[in-house]
Design a protein around this motif. Structure first.
Motif, short mmCIF file in Angstrom:
data_model
loop_
_atom_site.label_atom_id
_atom_site.label_comp_id
_atom_site.label_asym_id
_atom_site.label_seq_id
_atom_site.Cartn_x
_atom_site.Cartn_y
_atom_site.Cartn_z
N GLY A 7 16.63 -4.07 98.79
CA GLY A 7 16.31 -2.65 98.44
C GLY A 7 16.86 -2.00 97.14
O GLY A 7 17.85 -2.54 96.57
N ASN A 8 16.37 -0.72 96.92
CA ASN A 8 16.60 0.02 95.68
C ASN A 8 18.30 0.16 95.77
O ASN A 8 19.02 0.59 95.12
N ASP A 9 18.74 0.33 97.14
CA ASP A 9 20.24 0.60 97.33
C ASP A 9 20.97 -0.62 97.03
O ASP A 9 22.23 -0.27 97.22
N GLY A 10 20.54 -1.76 96.50
CA GLY A 10 21.37 -2.59 96.01
C GLY A 10 21.77 -3.74 96.95
O GLY A 10 22.63 -4.64 96.82
N TRP A 11 21.18 -3.56 98.19
CA TRP A 11 21.69 -4.50 99.77
C TRP A 11 20.43 -5.46 99.71
O TRP A 11 19.19 -5.42 99.57
N VAL A 12 20.77 -6.65 100.13
CA VAL A 12 19.93 -7.83 100.48
C VAL A 12 20.32 -7.99 102.20
O VAL A 12 21.47 -8.03 102.28
N LYS A 13 19.38 -8.06 102.79
CA LYS A 13 19.77 -8.06 104.28
C LYS A 13 18.82 -9.47 104.79
O LYS A 13 17.82 -9.50 104.45
N VAL A 14 19.42 -9.97 105.67
CA VAL A 14 18.78 -11.24 106.41
C VAL A 14 18.71 -10.89 107.87
O VAL A 14 19.71 -10.59 108.47
N TRP A 15 17.23 -10.95 108.23
CA TRP A 15 16.80 -10.49 109.71
C TRP A 15 16.44 -11.80 110.28
O TRP A 15 15.84 -12.52 109.89
N SER A 16 16.49 -11.72 111.66
CA SER A 16 15.91 -12.60 112.39
C SER A 16 14.59 -12.26 112.47
O SER A 16 14.04 -11.20 112.03
N ASN A 17 13.67 -13.27 113.07
CA ASN A 17 12.10 -12.98 113.27
C ASN A 17 11.70 -12.00 114.24
O ASN A 17 10.71 -11.19 114.33
N THR A 18 13.01 -11.41 115.09
CA THR A 18 12.70 -10.35 115.77
C THR A 18 13.40 -8.97 115.49
O THR A 18 13.89 -8.26 115.98
N PHE A 19 13.63 -9.13 114.17
CA PHE A 19 14.18 -7.81 113.28
C PHE A 19 15.66 -7.54 113.49
O PHE A 19 15.89 -6.22 113.54
N GLU A 20 16.65 -8.42 114.15
CA GLU A 20 17.78 -8.05 114.27
C GLU A 20 18.46 -8.60 112.96
O GLU A 20 18.25 -9.52 112.47
N LEU A 21 19.76 -7.82 112.44
CA LEU A 21 20.19 -8.02 111.39
C LEU A 21 21.23 -9.34 111.58
O LEU A 21 22.07 -9.36 112.42
N ILE A 22 21.01 -10.22 110.77
CA ILE A 22 21.85 -11.39 110.85
C ILE A 22 22.98 -11.45 109.92
O ILE A 22 24.41 -11.43 110.00
N SER A 23 22.78 -11.11 108.60
CA SER A 23 23.82 -10.78 107.65
C SER A 23 23.33 -9.90 106.54
O SER A 23 22.21 -9.72 106.42
N HIS A 24 24.21 -9.27 105.60
CA HIS A 24 23.81 -8.53 104.45
C HIS A 24 24.99 -8.66 103.46
O HIS A 24 26.02 -9.11 103.37
N TYR A 25 24.41 -8.36 102.15
CA TYR A 25 25.01 -8.63 101.07
C TYR A 25 24.66 -7.38 99.98
O TYR A 25 23.75 -7.00 99.64
N ASP A 26 26.12 -6.76 99.75
CA ASP A 26 26.13 -5.59 98.70
C ASP A 26 26.30 -6.06 97.30
O ASP A 26 27.08 -6.66 96.86
N MET A 27 24.94 -6.02 96.47
CA MET A 27 24.88 -6.58 95.17
C MET A 27 25.98 -6.01 94.20
O MET A 27 26.30 -6.50 93.23
N ARG A 28 26.48 -4.87 94.53
CA ARG A 28 27.47 -4.21 93.94
C ARG A 28 28.84 -4.82 93.85
O ARG A 28 29.70 -4.71 92.91
#
Length: 179
Positions: free
Chosen positions: A114-135
């Motif tokens: 996203g424009n917020d600088g975050w990369v998010k990894v979701w399961s195929n049921t849209f539960e957040l698995i992990s996230h990375y702040d590019m900042r």
């Protein structure tokens, strides 16, 4: 196909009732291939408010949970059904545009940027698995907050290890090992 709205993305799949999807400003279209012609049908938002801008899409026929998803300028991800209707909306990046979507080849993971600088990894049921702040990568590269918007993501598995490739607005590319 007779539409004056700006197109911001398109996606293609080898399978499915609508193997081509495009969208952008106030629209999404699903295309059937009939001979040498493309036959478009508008996506139906139903009870969900039509966003001003749809920014990206991903098509994944291997996934049991969804086949087409789109990201919008309000930070949401829409899951589309085979009937071209939005089945669900998931808040993904706050009020920040979702610029990038990519599913793993087996359909078990979805990566959003996203424009917020975050990369998010979701399961195929849209539960957040992990996230990375590019900042958090600034000390390595000297990038500023103004250029960390995630514009592209890709995913690959090498010897069972997931890897992300992330492109940001500041023209930098990062490789991230998933844990």
């Amino acid at each position: 196909a007779g539409d004056s709205n700006k197109v911001l993305f398109c996606g293609f799949s080898r399978e499915g009732a609508y193997p081509i999807v495009s969208g952008g400003v106030k629209h999404v279209k699903f295309y059937k291939i009939e001979g040498k012609a493309l036959k478009p049908k508008k996506g139906l938002f139903g009870k969900f408010k039509t966003p001003a801008v749809l920014c990206c899409a991903n098509l994944n026929v291997r996934n049991e949970g969804w086949r087409v998803i789109t990201g919008n300028a309000r930070g949401d991800i829409f899951k589309w059904g085979e009937d071209r209707k939005v089945e669900a909306s998931y808040p993904a990046h706050g009020d920040s545009k979702v610029w990038a979507l990519r599913a793993s080849d087996d359909g078990s993971k979805l990566i959003s940027g996203g424009n917020d600088g975050w990369v998010k990894v979701w399961s195929n049921t849209f539960e957040l698995i992990s996230h990375y702040d590019m900042r958090s990568f600034r000390p390595m590269s000297g990038i500023s907050d103004a250029v960390v918007a995630v514009k592209a993501v890709d995913y690959i598995e090498v010897d069972g290890q997931g890897k992300l490739c992330v492109g940001i607005a500041g023209s930098e590319i990062f490789e991230i090992d998933l844990e």
